[in-house]
Design an enzyme around this catalytic site. Structure first.
Site, PDB file in Angstrom:
ATOM      1  CB  SER A 284      -0.965  -0.004   1.188  1.00 45.68           C
ATOM      2  OG  SER A 284      -0.278   0.181   2.409  1.00 45.68           O
TER       3      SER A 284
ATOM      4  NE  ARG B  20      20.187 -12.017   7.469  1.00 46.04           N
ATOM      5  CZ  ARG B  20      18.871 -11.896   7.679  1.00 46.04           C
ATOM      6  NH1 ARG B  20      18.148 -11.138   6.916  1.00 46.04           N
ATOM      7  NH2 ARG B  20      18.307 -12.571   8.665  1.00 46.04           N
TER       8      ARG B  20
ATOM      9  CG  LEU C 108      17.950  -5.200   3.233  1.00 48.17           C
ATOM     10  CD1 LEU C 108      17.494  -3.905   2.572  1.00 48.17           C
ATOM     11  CD2 LEU C 108      18.232  -6.274   2.183  1.00 48.17           C
TER      12      LEU C 108
ATOM     13  CG  HIS D 111      10.027   1.759  12.084  1.00 48.08           C
ATOM     14  ND1 HIS D 111      10.148   0.389  12.036  1.00 48.08           N
ATOM     15  CD2 HIS D 111       9.851   2.094  13.379  1.00 48.08           C
ATOM     16  CE1 HIS D 111      10.058  -0.080  13.274  1.00 48.08           C
ATOM     17  NE2 HIS D 111       9.878   0.933  14.106  1.00 48.08           N
TER      18      HIS D 111
ATOM     19  CG  ASP E 166      13.666  -0.154  12.203  1.00 50.55           C
ATOM     20  OD1 ASP E 166      13.171  -1.074  12.881  1.00 50.55           O
ATOM     21  OD2 ASP E 166      13.558  -0.077  10.960  1.00 50.55           O
TER      22      ASP E 166
ATOM     23  CD  GLN F 123      -1.752  10.730   9.653  1.00 44.86           C
ATOM     24  OE1 GLN F 123      -1.003  11.616   9.256  1.00 44.86           O
ATOM     25  NE2 GLN F 123      -3.066  10.817   9.561  1.00 44.86           N
TER      26      GLN F 123
END
Ligand code: GRF
Length: 195
Positions: A12, A65, A93, A109, A145, A173
């Site tokens: 979205s 990874r 990542l 986030h 983050d 938002q």
């Protein structure tokens, strides 16, 4: 500016970014939407909007990874984006992938960073009894983050809120904040967006 967007699910946020970039006055254009699974719902939405799509399933790389991230980078090398946007991308990542992108990579986030890095942010905000909650667009750095903040949107927590009702209001938002932050960033404007 050429923008690639990484998603994992419904996408979205990706949809809002692509819709905003449809404005001819927008300084950026979408060149790729990549998902870490072929059945990510956002891939069909991106294709319907005319954006090239690809999936790189992380599961065959189980535990390796760097190999997964090399496959991601190989897809990016084909479209040479200037900016990489993570939008509901649910894979961590490593520094190996992030370092070359530092300064050109954005993430959204669902918390008011630096509060609630990681998962289950809405439940944690409710648990803490926070009066305010929201979302953050930040530059991606190797720490999860943790990078410089480009913008935030705040909402008031209501007594009847559950994690789901809070997540829904925060998502609304996010859909305003991310496009605003990408527009400014792509135009070279680093003033913070606060909604
Ligand atoms: C949502 O939980 C959103 O808060 C976070 O990623 C999840 C999926 O977003 N950014 P999307 O609908 O795939 O953009």
């Amino acid at each position: 500016k050429r923008v690639a967007i990484f998603i994992s699910g419904g996408g979205s946020n990706m949809v809002r970014l692509v819709e905003d970039m449809a404005d001819p006055n927008h300084p950026a254009e979408p060149v790729l939407v990549l998902a870490n699974s072929a059945d990510a719902g956002g891939l069909a939405k991106a294709a319907a909007m005319g954006v090239p799509v690809v999936s790189v399933d992380h599961r065959p790389f189980k535990g390796d990874r760097p190999a997964f991230e090399a496959a991601l980078q190989a897809e990016l090398d084909k479209v040479t984006p200037d900016i990489l946007c993570l939008a509901g991308f649910m894979r961590v990542l490593t520094e190996g992938f992030v370092a070359p992108w530092e300064g050109r990579m954005l993430n959204i986030h669902p918390s008011l960073l630096p509060k609630y890095k990681g998962l289950h942010t809405h439940a944690r905000a409710l648990e803490a009894g926070d009066a305010e909650h929201g979302c953050t667009v930040h530059m991606v750095t190797p720490l999860l983050d943790d990078g410089p903040i480009l913008g935030q949107a705040r909402i008031t927590v209501q007594t009847a809120d559950t994690p789901d009702t809070l997540a829904a209001r925060v998502l609304t938002q996010e859909h305003k904040l991310y496009p605003a932050c990408l527009r400014r960033f792509a135009a070279g404007d680093t003033t913070r967006v606060d909604l």
